[in-house]
Enzyme design. Structure first.
Site, mmCIF file in Angstrom:
data_model
loop_
_atom_site.group_PDB
_atom_site.id
_atom_site.type_symbol
_atom_site.label_atom_id
_atom_site.label_comp_id
_atom_site.label_asym_id
_atom_site.label_seq_id
_atom_site.Cartn_x
_atom_site.Cartn_y
_atom_site.Cartn_z
ATOM 1 N N LYS A 141 0.827 -1.221 0.000
ATOM 2 C CA LYS A 141 0.000 0.000 0.000
ATOM 3 C C LYS A 141 0.854 1.261 0.000
ATOM 4 C CE LYS A 141 -4.019 -2.044 2.171
ATOM 5 N NZ LYS A 141 -5.148 -1.743 3.036
ATOM 6 N N GLU A 164 4.058 0.409 13.451
ATOM 7 C CA GLU A 164 4.720 1.718 13.543
ATOM 8 C C GLU A 164 5.300 2.097 12.185
ATOM 9 O OE1 GLU A 164 7.240 3.568 16.954
ATOM 10 O OE2 GLU A 164 8.662 2.619 15.584
HETATM 11 P P1 0O2 Z 1 14.347 -1.988 16.415
HETATM 12 O O1 0O2 Z 1 15.486 -2.928 16.429
HETATM 13 O O2 0O2 Z 1 14.412 -0.951 15.338
HETATM 14 O O3 0O2 Z 1 13.050 -2.698 16.450
HETATM 15 P P2 0O2 Z 1 12.074 3.647 23.062
HETATM 16 O O4 0O2 Z 1 12.529 2.322 22.449
HETATM 17 O O5 0O2 Z 1 11.678 3.559 24.495
HETATM 18 O O6 0O2 Z 1 13.011 4.783 22.751
HETATM 19 P P3 0O2 Z 1 9.393 3.388 22.078
HETATM 20 O O7 0O2 Z 1 8.430 3.958 23.060
HETATM 21 O O8 0O2 Z 1 9.461 1.910 21.954
HETATM 22 O O9 0O2 Z 1 10.814 4.073 22.291
HETATM 23 O O10 0O2 Z 1 9.010 3.920 20.677
HETATM 24 P P4 0O2 Z 1 9.759 4.878 19.723
HETATM 25 O O11 0O2 Z 1 10.326 6.055 20.415
HETATM 26 O O12 0O2 Z 1 8.755 5.117 18.650
HETATM 27 O O13 0O2 Z 1 10.983 4.016 19.191
HETATM 28 C C1 0O2 Z 1 10.784 2.815 18.559
HETATM 29 C C2 0O2 Z 1 11.772 2.613 17.426
HETATM 30 O O14 0O2 Z 1 12.275 3.859 16.925
HETATM 31 C C3 0O2 Z 1 13.013 1.867 17.834
HETATM 32 O O15 0O2 Z 1 12.756 0.501 17.866
HETATM 33 C C4 0O2 Z 1 13.973 2.251 16.702
HETATM 34 O O16 0O2 Z 1 13.650 1.606 15.486
HETATM 35 C C5 0O2 Z 1 13.650 3.720 16.550
HETATM 36 N N1 0O2 Z 1 14.467 4.513 17.480
HETATM 37 C C6 0O2 Z 1 14.045 5.196 18.555
HETATM 38 N N2 0O2 Z 1 15.056 5.822 19.159
HETATM 39 C C7 0O2 Z 1 16.166 5.548 18.457
HETATM 40 C C8 0O2 Z 1 17.557 5.926 18.579
HETATM 41 O O17 0O2 Z 1 17.978 6.667 19.477
HETATM 42 N N3 0O2 Z 1 18.411 5.425 17.634
HETATM 43 C C9 0O2 Z 1 17.997 4.615 16.618
HETATM 44 N N4 0O2 Z 1 18.912 4.182 15.745
HETATM 45 N N5 0O2 Z 1 16.706 4.243 16.483
HETATM 46 C C10 0O2 Z 1 15.803 4.694 17.385
HETATM 47 P P5 0O2 Z 1 13.671 -0.463 18.752
HETATM 48 O O18 0O2 Z 1 12.797 -1.431 19.431
HETATM 49 O O19 0O2 Z 1 14.572 0.323 19.626
HETATM 50 O O20 0O2 Z 1 14.585 -1.170 17.744
#
Ligand code: 0O2
Length: 205
Positions: free
Chosen positions: A21, A138
């Site tokens: 999509k 997301e």
């Molecule tokens: P993966 O391996 O990508 O699945 P939080 O994890 O607590 O910061 P929350 O509430 O889970 O945040 O949601 P948010 O803020 O939307 O962040 C979710 C995803 O955003 C992360 O998934 C990353 O993909 C990306 N992200 C957020 N903060 C950062 C950062 O500082 N650096 C990078 N490179 N990516 C970020 P995951 O689960 O961390 O990882």
């Protein structure tokens, strides 16, 4: 969890459907001979070890994982220019095949790590053999420069488990500033770039 494959199946289906999509938006711009604000779209289902790590880190019990872990199904939309991001957000807000639950603007308010991106959490209905299942996905919308930085920082995060040596930390901060400046510079010559790209596309036809 006894059967991860069964649990993740609707998430896999959601990612596959949403990839088609969201890539479709780019195709529509091409059909209308208009420049697409979307460069490319990727999608993934969070690997089980990452789900387990996040459950552990955020103390999410198994029974709350479907509502407290919003990025088991993850989509990424990459744009050339920062201004394209708000166009993409507007396009997504007009859709009625999912419901927007939350928007996080890490572009106006970057994370302390230096991370910049626009996040949209959506509720997406998947049709299964047992009926409709609504699940969260997301969508991350970012420029190519933001994506470059985030990808590198993410892999270093795995290596150092978030505990970066000081020198790496400083370099990552500097790289984040450089990515920000790159986006700014590209925005300033945006019209020139777009004209050149249009000329190149027409020449190829
Ligand atoms: P993966 O391996 O990508 O699945 P939080 O994890 O607590 O910061 P929350 O509430 O889970 O945040 O949601 P948010 O803020 O939307 O962040 C979710 C995803 O955003 C992360 O998934 C990353 O993909 C990306 N992200 C957020 N903060 C950062 C950062 O500082 N650096 C990078 N490179 N990516 C970020 P995951 O689960 O961390 O990882």
């Amino acid at each position: 969890m006894d059967n991860w494959d069964e649990f993740l199946a609707p998430y896999k289906q959601a990612v596959e459907e949403l990839k088609v999509k969201l890539r479709g938006i780019r195709k529509q711009f091409a059909i209308e001979d208009d420049r697409s604000p979307i460069e490319f779209v990727t999608g993934r289902v969070k690997p089980v070890p990452s789900i387990l790590d996040k459950m552990n880190a955020k103390k999410i019990p198994m029974e709350r994982i479907h509502c407290d872990m919003q990025d088991i199904a993850g989509l990424r939309m990459m744009c050339q220019f920062v201004d394209d991001i708000k166009n993409v957000v507007e396009i997504l807000r007009k859709r009625n095949d999912f419901k927007i639950i939350e928007e996080k603007d890490y572009i106006s308010h970057k994370k302390p790590s230096g991370y910049r991106s626009y996040h949209m959490v959506v509720e997406y209905p998947v049709q299964t053999i047992h009926g409709e299942k609504k699940l969260l996905a997301e969508i991350q919308i970012r420029t190519l420069a933001m994506n470059f930085w985030a990808t590198i920082e993410h892999s270093l995060n795995y290596k150092y488990n978030g505990d970066f040596p000081e020198e790496i930390q400083t370099r990552l901060q500097r790289a984040a500033e450089a990515a920000f400046r790159l986006d700014e510079e590209m925005s300033l010559i945006r019209e020139e770039i777009q004209e050149a790209q249009l000329f190149f596309t027409k020449k190829k036809e």
